[in-house]
Write an enzyme that holds these catalytic residues in place. Structure first.
Site, PDB file in Angstrom:
ATOM      1  N   SER A  25       0.841  -1.213   0.000  1.00  6.27           N
ATOM      2  CA  SER A  25       0.000   0.000   0.000  1.00  6.27           C
ATOM      3  C   SER A  25       0.870   1.256   0.000  1.00  6.27           C
ATOM      4  O   SER A  25       0.498   2.265  -0.606  1.00  6.27           O
ATOM      5  CB  SER A  25      -0.979  -0.004   1.174  1.00  6.27           C
ATOM      6  OG  SER A  25      -0.310   0.150   2.398  1.00  6.27           O
ATOM      7  N   HIS A 122       9.171   3.407   9.382  1.00  6.68           N
ATOM      8  CA  HIS A 122       8.881   2.524  10.518  1.00  6.68           C
ATOM      9  C   HIS A 122       7.607   3.026  11.189  1.00  6.68           C
ATOM     10  O   HIS A 122       7.475   4.223  11.423  1.00  6.68           O
ATOM     11  CB  HIS A 122      10.057   2.551  11.503  1.00  6.68           C
ATOM     12  CG  HIS A 122       9.899   1.554  12.592  1.00  6.68           C
ATOM     13  ND1 HIS A 122      10.158   0.202  12.425  1.00  6.68           N
ATOM     14  CD2 HIS A 122       9.469   1.696  13.875  1.00  6.68           C
ATOM     15  CE1 HIS A 122       9.905  -0.436  13.556  1.00  6.68           C
ATOM     16  NE2 HIS A 122       9.489   0.443  14.448  1.00  6.68           N
TER      17      HIS A 122
HETATM   18  C1  GRF Z   1       3.988  -0.344   6.934  1.00 10.06           C
HETATM   19  O1  GRF Z   1       3.307  -0.210   8.144  1.00 10.06           O
HETATM   20  C2  GRF Z   1       5.412   0.118   7.093  1.00 10.06           C
HETATM   21  O2  GRF Z   1       5.577   1.105   8.055  1.00 10.06           O
HETATM   22  C3  GRF Z   1       6.099  -1.118   7.572  1.00 10.06           C
HETATM   23  O3  GRF Z   1       5.458  -2.176   6.902  1.00 10.06           O
HETATM   24  C4  GRF Z   1       4.136  -1.795   6.520  1.00 10.06           C
HETATM   25  C5  GRF Z   1       4.026  -2.005   5.038  1.00 10.06           C
HETATM   26  O4  GRF Z   1       2.720  -1.959   4.569  1.00 10.06           O
HETATM   27  N1  GRF Z   1       7.514  -0.995   7.440  1.00 10.06           N
HETATM   28  P1  GRF Z   1       2.434  -1.965   2.997  1.00 10.06           P
HETATM   29  O5  GRF Z   1       3.035  -3.245   2.426  1.00 10.06           O
HETATM   30  O6  GRF Z   1       3.066  -0.751   2.408  1.00 10.06           O
HETATM   31  O7  GRF Z   1       0.951  -1.963   2.861  1.00 10.06           O
END
Ligand code: GRF
Length: 207
Positions: A25, A122
């Protein structure tokens, strides 16, 4: 049809590779930003995942972006794995690497070669709730179990230590008494989607 000016503008943009292991996402938000802002300073030209089944490949396909799987577990020789990664990045002339939910440690050779040009996001206020094993829902569970009244996001440069590189931006998000890890995660994810593309855009504007 794109005109010559647009094509030339594109050539001046930083070439970004996104590394992701999951839903993608953030990758989608970053790609959309670059496409919706003709004056954006970057364009996403490559997506690398360690998992062939990661949904981020579908995101990449939807936008016609080259996407590949490089799975460290399929290599008995770690040097070969690292060389494959470096070769793919070099083939696509990558300037900046963006980690977006990438659940692998970036090899030291990459950190060295792309020194200061690898970004990560993060879902907490580092240095709290960072480090090995602190990813995804583990982070939000730990925040709630510790009774924190705020969490948020940290966007930082990647160095050789997990979650320890220079911070580029932090945004705070209140933790509500009624929050479950899932509810908090979704509120934080929405902030990630709006902030990460902006930070990448600013970062890529520096020569
Ligand atoms: C996000 O919460 C990011 O902060 C973490 O992993 C998640 C990734 O979500 N490092 P997506 O795959 O971008 O939906």
């Amino acid at each position: 049809m794109r005109n010559v000016v647009d094509v030339l503008k594109d050539k001046q943009k930083r070439r970004v590779a996104i590394f992701a292991s999951g839903a993608g996402s953030n990758a989608e938000a970053i790609i959309k930003f670059s496409l919706e802002h003709p004056d954006s300073t970057f364009r996403v030209v490559l997506i690398i995942s360690n998992l062939a089944t990661a949904k981020v490949h579908q995101v990449a396909e939807r936008f016609g972006i080259n996407n590949i799987t490089i799975n460290d577990k399929e290599y008995t020789d770690s040097q070969e794995y690292i060389q494959v990664l470096l070769q793919e990045l070099s083939n696509s002339n990558i300037d900046v690497i963006v980690l977006a939910g990438y659940l692998r440690k970036v090899p030291a050779e990459l950190v060295e070669k792309y020194d200061g040009r690898i970004l990560n996001i993060h879902p907490a206020l580092l240095p709290k709730y960072g480090g090995k094993g602190m990813y995804g829902m583990h982070v939000h569970k730990a925040v709630i179990e510790s009774g924190e009244d705020e969490s948020g996001i940290t966007i930082h440069i990647v160095n050789s230590e997990y979650d320890k590189g220079k911070h580029l931006k932090q945004v705070r998000v209140n933790v509500l008494p009624t929050d479950t890890p899932e509810v908090l995660a979704s509120r934080i994810l929405a902030v990630e989607h709006s902030e990460y593309p902006l930070v990448i855009n600013e970062f890529c504007s520096y020569k």
